[in-house]
Scaffold this active site. Sequence first.
Site, short mmCIF file in Angstrom:
data_model
loop_
_atom_site.label_atom_id
_atom_site.label_comp_id
_atom_site.label_asym_id
_atom_site.label_seq_id
_atom_site.Cartn_x
_atom_site.Cartn_y
_atom_site.Cartn_z
N LYS A 8 0.83 -1.21 0.00
CA LYS A 8 0.00 0.00 0.00
C LYS A 8 0.86 1.26 0.00
CE LYS A 8 -4.36 -1.74 1.72
NZ LYS A 8 -5.37 -1.70 2.75
N LYS A 57 -5.64 -12.14 -7.76
CA LYS A 57 -6.95 -12.11 -7.10
C LYS A 57 -7.87 -11.08 -7.76
CE LYS A 57 -8.64 -11.33 -2.41
NZ LYS A 57 -8.27 -11.22 -0.99
N LYS A 60 -11.42 -5.24 -6.44
CA LYS A 60 -12.38 -4.19 -6.76
C LYS A 60 -11.67 -2.98 -7.34
CE LYS A 60 -12.90 -3.71 -1.78
NZ LYS A 60 -13.70 -3.68 -0.62
#
Length: 331
Positions: free
Chosen positions: A113, A195, A198
């Site tokens: 992140k 994966k 979103k």
Amino acid sequence: MEKKIILSGIQATGNLTLGNYLGALNNWVEMQDKYDCYYMIADLHTLTIRKDPEELRQNTLSLIALYIAAGLDPEKNTIFIQSHIPAHPSLSWVLNCYTYMGELNRMTQFKDKAAKHADNINSGLFTYPVLMAADILAYNADLVPVGDDQKQHLEITRDIAERFNSLYGETFKLPEAYIGKVGARIMGLQDPTAKMSKSATNELDKVLLTDTPDDIRKKFKKAVTDSENKVRYDREAKPGVSNLMSIYGIIKNKSMEEIEKEFDGQGYGVFKTAVAEAVVERLEPLQKRYNELLENPEKLKEIYQKGDKKAIEKTDKLLKEVYRKVGLVVD
Ligand code: TRP
């Protein structure tokens, strides 16, 4: 015998995908009779990345609607908003003082992140796992259903809990990760080696829970497969087809062998259509309930206020015990 305690949460970052549903929510629904379940909207965690305030508020309410539309019964589960429960940030502060910089530095999600949001590497992002530890430990949770990507956060939660227990005596229960069946990892339709996310920029890679039936059909039609044209499960050699088989298997409750038999001798065209129709059929009633709930904000409020109350009752005693043990004046 007392039921085991489950706690989990999802960040309020908008549009959930089919991956979130099959990997998380759908498993939660199966657990509601067997366990004492606490499911929150992790809105405080969402603040670690800059968000439009109105959007965050809306996403929080939508996510509650989605929990219920997906089948979580508010009578059987405690559904609540993280920021409404004082024990989460309070316990998190105490636990921060029992967590080392070096431990947090090892967290791969922080590194990812921080690289992705290089303009905003705030200390909340760094101490994110400590708030998550507080979420879990405040409820004495036995099991925490999470995806693979959260396993490291569960490990640090156990480390913090053990450290505290050894300093002050038995206080926290050591929680375990509960990794669901195949559902734990639904991959992208365009890149089946990563994966389904979103935040994927390629719309075709993800199926959103709010997609129309036609969008869903289109996305499955364009899903990446391989040139063998045989429906066969092999995650390594055939990640695309295997992912589609997993999706179909969870929805239809069928094993990979059963699916191989069902589509024996048929090509990918027929198979992809069948997967798309299974998804459409599953999502249609969910979307209907979701839209109805969104039109009834009073009902949503009633649900989370009831959950909030139960969550506050559940956590208050342990928070006081922790405060007392570390030397704060209580009462
Ligand atoms: N960090 C989790 C995620 O992004 C969300 C979360 C916050 C959570 N607190 C939690 C999950 C406590 C399980 C338990 O997926």
